[in-house]
Enzyme design. Structure first.
Site, PDB file in Angstrom:
ATOM      1  N   ASN A 175      -0.976  -2.084  -5.568  1.00  0.00           N
ATOM      2  CA  ASN A 175      -0.757  -1.523  -4.242  1.00  0.00           C
ATOM      3  C   ASN A 175      -1.939  -0.692  -3.767  1.00  0.00           C
ATOM      4  O   ASN A 175      -2.689  -1.120  -2.897  1.00  0.00           O
ATOM      5  CB  ASN A 175       0.502  -0.660  -4.242  1.00  0.00           C
ATOM      6  CG  ASN A 175       0.598   0.202  -2.997  1.00  0.00           C
ATOM      7  OD1 ASN A 175       0.542  -0.308  -1.887  1.00  0.00           O
ATOM      8  ND2 ASN A 175       0.700   1.508  -3.163  1.00  0.00           N
ATOM      9  N   GLU A 176      -2.113   0.485  -4.316  1.00  0.00           N
ATOM     10  CA  GLU A 176      -3.143   1.399  -3.828  1.00  0.00           C
ATOM     11  C   GLU A 176      -3.953   1.911  -5.017  1.00  0.00           C
ATOM     12  O   GLU A 176      -4.255   3.090  -5.117  1.00  0.00           O
ATOM     13  CB  GLU A 176      -2.474   2.558  -3.077  1.00  0.00           C
ATOM     14  CG  GLU A 176      -3.321   3.152  -1.975  1.00  0.00           C
ATOM     15  CD  GLU A 176      -2.537   4.141  -1.122  1.00  0.00           C
ATOM     16  OE1 GLU A 176      -1.943   5.085  -1.681  1.00  0.00           O
ATOM     17  OE2 GLU A 176      -2.515   3.966   0.113  1.00  0.00           O
TER      18      GLU A 176
ATOM     19  N   GLU B 271       8.668  -0.600   3.229  1.00  0.00           N
ATOM     20  CA  GLU B 271       8.850   0.132   1.975  1.00  0.00           C
ATOM     21  C   GLU B 271      10.134   0.933   2.074  1.00  0.00           C
ATOM     22  O   GLU B 271      10.487   1.435   3.155  1.00  0.00           O
ATOM     23  CB  GLU B 271       7.671   1.065   1.697  1.00  0.00           C
ATOM     24  CG  GLU B 271       7.857   1.876   0.419  1.00  0.00           C
ATOM     25  CD  GLU B 271       6.571   2.455  -0.128  1.00  0.00           C
ATOM     26  OE1 GLU B 271       6.552   2.840  -1.302  1.00  0.00           O
ATOM     27  OE2 GLU B 271       5.586   2.513   0.618  1.00  0.00           O
TER      28      GLU B 271
ATOM     29  N   CYS C 298       4.040   2.445  -2.642  1.00  0.00           N
ATOM     30  CA  CYS C 298       4.131   3.133  -3.935  1.00  0.00           C
ATOM     31  C   CYS C 298       5.393   2.758  -4.693  1.00  0.00           C
ATOM     32  O   CYS C 298       5.471   2.962  -5.905  1.00  0.00           O
ATOM     33  CB  CYS C 298       4.058   4.637  -3.718  1.00  0.00           C
ATOM     34  SG  CYS C 298       2.477   5.203  -3.042  1.00  0.00           S
TER      35      CYS C 298
END
Length: 661
Positions: A377-378, A51, A246
């Site tokens: 993603n999350e 990331e 993120c």
């Protein structure tokens, strides 16, 4: 500050108390049943999570040395300053092309009233890391008013202002044109800067002012920083997850990652602000942007270079739920789904398809053999499930072979996790992505986490994890040996359950020693050098020794999951005919051990033992001491099928023994 330091002390004491031995005179007998295969280890078992956080891409892996090269930061001259040498004078203007080039609208007009000495200086990313004897490639887009005679003097300066390299280019066209030149540095300098000076009176328009080292990874022009890629290659990862994190979601949807905008000419890749720039008050980084010089083609090529399966993550119509919770209405999700389908075609399609043709035009006609991708993603909650179902239906209908990674939220337990875990299992999802940023003690306590998972249910991707030495998101977290050895113990549980856990990756990957937002991180670097943390060497040793089949290793007929601070797993490596044992002693005393290889006709007379060890749980690696905690290898002799070992305190040991035929 005192309260935080006290917390650190408590963590260490708890870790020691729970695992130390007051007496350790009894010899432990560990038995490897090498003829009882319990699970197959997937080639993707241990991989890499990337990331763009902590200057991981711009200023890090992406080797560009000029910050704000196209003047597109919110403050167009951020990273630049006006230079007036020996009384020279002139002026600068920032101009905006607007819709004529909406992806790169700004450029700078530099006008000099002096014969020489007027121009601009760029500070780089915390300076520019320059090495003596290395070649550097300068380039710029420029155009001149008709009849103007201007040349550009390019000067590389050390931190004291001394010139350590120079060249020149002479723009000749009234239209935008790229001009390039190369030069060699005369000195090594960690904090160099770049002058771009006008020679002659008049004006010139400039854009995409760039400086790259010539010794990028595989010497690709405009490529990646070689030492950082080499550290990834040295792990022999099974997969590369990109671009995050993120970053995929964005703070709001306008700030999300859009892969199609990261292809083609870097001058036309639309830059956006990095969502980590002001995320943490303790590490504000208002000059942190994404230029996307490291884009999706480069990610796929990187995965190919290091032998890793690509794992792209796509936005599912949801921005970061920790920030804005912005959602795309379900009836407007079409473009997002199309992006996912087009990505698969870009990766795998023939050159006769729309996106396969684009891939070929970018220089890679062969497909990338994409087999899996992440949807979101999350994320969490019913809104995520609603959107996931739309993606899953469209992707599986067109590409039924594609395995989808589905998020289980930001935590390894709690209401969010329970809801998603139950729902995705009922939907027969392919792969579930679990995240855990927890204390070292949590990792020890959860070594048996997957022992009772449904063997017929979805596979598990331990997609983001790292032991937090102080607390999650604390700027005081350290990559110390206590954290690393707890991760090693936990990973024996991942390996023992390889029929359930198919993938695992530490996160985050990279951090600049002066430009980080989040700690801890796997690999740290400055402008010239880099080092692997103790956690890096744990990940590397597991990856290099993952083997192909899991076999039991027992102590008193029980799996080794923390008895007297001892943790272990064992695999066969059919490629080398080795049995590979990983044994961790988290206690403060050495442990006498007999390791018996059972179920085979014979083993070699010697074993190779690779160990990570430190008597100090607070030990860390650093730029000054990059290998304070690093692998040490030795040979040991067996008697028959038995190897006698003395496991040092706080040690992680990998033992390879050849099976004879």
């Amino acid at each position: 500050m005192k309260k935080i330091l006290l917390t650190i002390g408590v963590v260490v004491v708890l870790f020691k108390t729970s695992n130390c031995q007051t007496s350790n005179t009894n010899e432990k007998v560990l038995v490897v049943s090498a003829n009882q295969i319990k699970a197959h280890v997937q080639p993707t078992m241990y991989g890499i999570f990337f990331e763009d956080i902590n200057m991981g891409a711009d200023g890090g892996l992406y080797a560009e040395l000029v910050k704000n090269r196209s003047f597109e930061f919110k403050m167009p001259l951020q990273g630049w300053k006006e230079i007036k040498q020996d009384g020279a004078n002139g002026s600068i203007l920032i101009l905006n092309r607007g819709d004529l080039n909406s992806d790169n609208p700004r450029f700078i007009e530099v006008s000099s009233q002096s014969a020489q000495g007027y121009g601009l200086n760029n500070e780089g990313f915390k300076g520019m890391g320059i090495k003596k004897g290395n070649k550097y490639n300068f380039s710029v887009l420029a155009k001149l008013p008709a009849g103007t005679g201007i040349s550009l003097q390019i000067e590389l300066l050390d931190s004291k202002g001394n010139m350590i390299g120079n060249t020149s280019v002479t723009p000749t066209s009234a239209d935008w044109k790229k001009y390039s030149a190369s030069f060699t540095s005369s000195e090594t300098e960690p904090r160099a800067s770049l002058n771009v000076l006008l020679k002659g009176k008049g004006s010139v328009d400039l854009d995409m002012v760039s400086l790259f080292p010539q010794d990028t990874w595989k010497q690709r022009p405009g490529g990646l920083r070689a030492d950082l890629v080499q550290k990834l290659a040295d792990m022999e990862p099974g997969f590369l997850r990109f671009p995050g994190g993120c970053i995929v979601e964005g703070r709001e949807l306008d700030n999300r990652y859009q892969w199609k905008k990261t292809l083609g000419d870097v001058a036309n890749r639309r830059m956006i602000i990095n969502r980590w720039n002001t995320e943490f008050a303790h590490r504000l980084s208002p000059d942190y942007y994404q230029t996307f010089g490291l884009g999706f083609l480069e990610y796929f090529e990187l995965a190919e270079d290091i032998g890793a399966s690509p794992l792209p993550i796509i936005n599912c119509g949801m921005a970061c739920q920790f920030n804005t919770c912005e959602l795309v209405p379900l009836n407007q999700l079409g473009p997002y789904v199309k992006d996912a389908l087009d990505l698969i075609e870009f990766a795998n399609g023939s050159v006769n398809t729309t996106w396969g043709k684009k891939r070929a035009a970018l220089g890679h006609p062969a497909p990338f053999n994409l087999k899996m991708m992440g949807v979101g993603n999350e994320q969490w909650g019913p809104q995520y499930i609603e959107r996931w179902k739309i993606f899953e239906k469209a992707i599986k209908q067109k590409y039924p072979y594609m395995k989808l990674v589905s998020a289980l939220g930001p935590d390894p337990d709690g209401d969010k996790f329970d809801y998603l875990n139950k729902t995705f299992r009922s939907l027969k999802a392919d792969i579930l992505d679990e995240h855990y940023y927890r204390s070292p003690q949590w990792f020890l306590d959860n070594v048996k986490r997957y022992d009772n998972y449904d063997r017929k249910g979805p596979k598990i991707f331990a997609g983001e994890y790292a032991a937090q030495s102080v607390a999650t998101v604390s700027p005081l977290n350290k990559n110390n040996w206590q954290s690393a050895i707890s991760e090693a113990a936990f990973m024996t549980g991942l390996e023992r359950n390889a029929d359930v856990v198919n993938m695992a990756s530490y996160a985050p990957l990279f951090a600049h020693v002066e430009g980080w937002q989040w700690t801890p991180d796997l690999i740290w670097f400055d402008n010239l050098t880099s080092y692997g943390t103790p956690d890096y060497y744990v990940q590397q040793l597991f990856s290099l020794n993952k083997g192909t089949e899991v076999v039991p290793i027992t102590l008193n007929n029980q799996t080794v999951t923390g008895q007297d601070g001892c943790y272990a797993s064992a695999v066969l490596d059919s490629r080398t005919d080795d049995v590979v044992i990983k044994v961790i002693n988290t206690g403060s005393n050495e442990q006498k051990t007999s390791l018996i290889i059972d179920g085979v006709k014979g083993v070699s007379t010697t074993a190779t033992i690779t160990s990570l060890q430190s008597d100090d749980l607070n030990a860390v690696n650093s730029i000054a001491e990059p290998k304070a905690v690093s692998p040490q290898e030795q040979q040991a002799n067996l008697s028959g099928n038995t190897l006698k070992l003395v496991l040092k305190p706080y040690s992680f040991n990998v033992i390879r023994i050849r099976i004879t035929k």
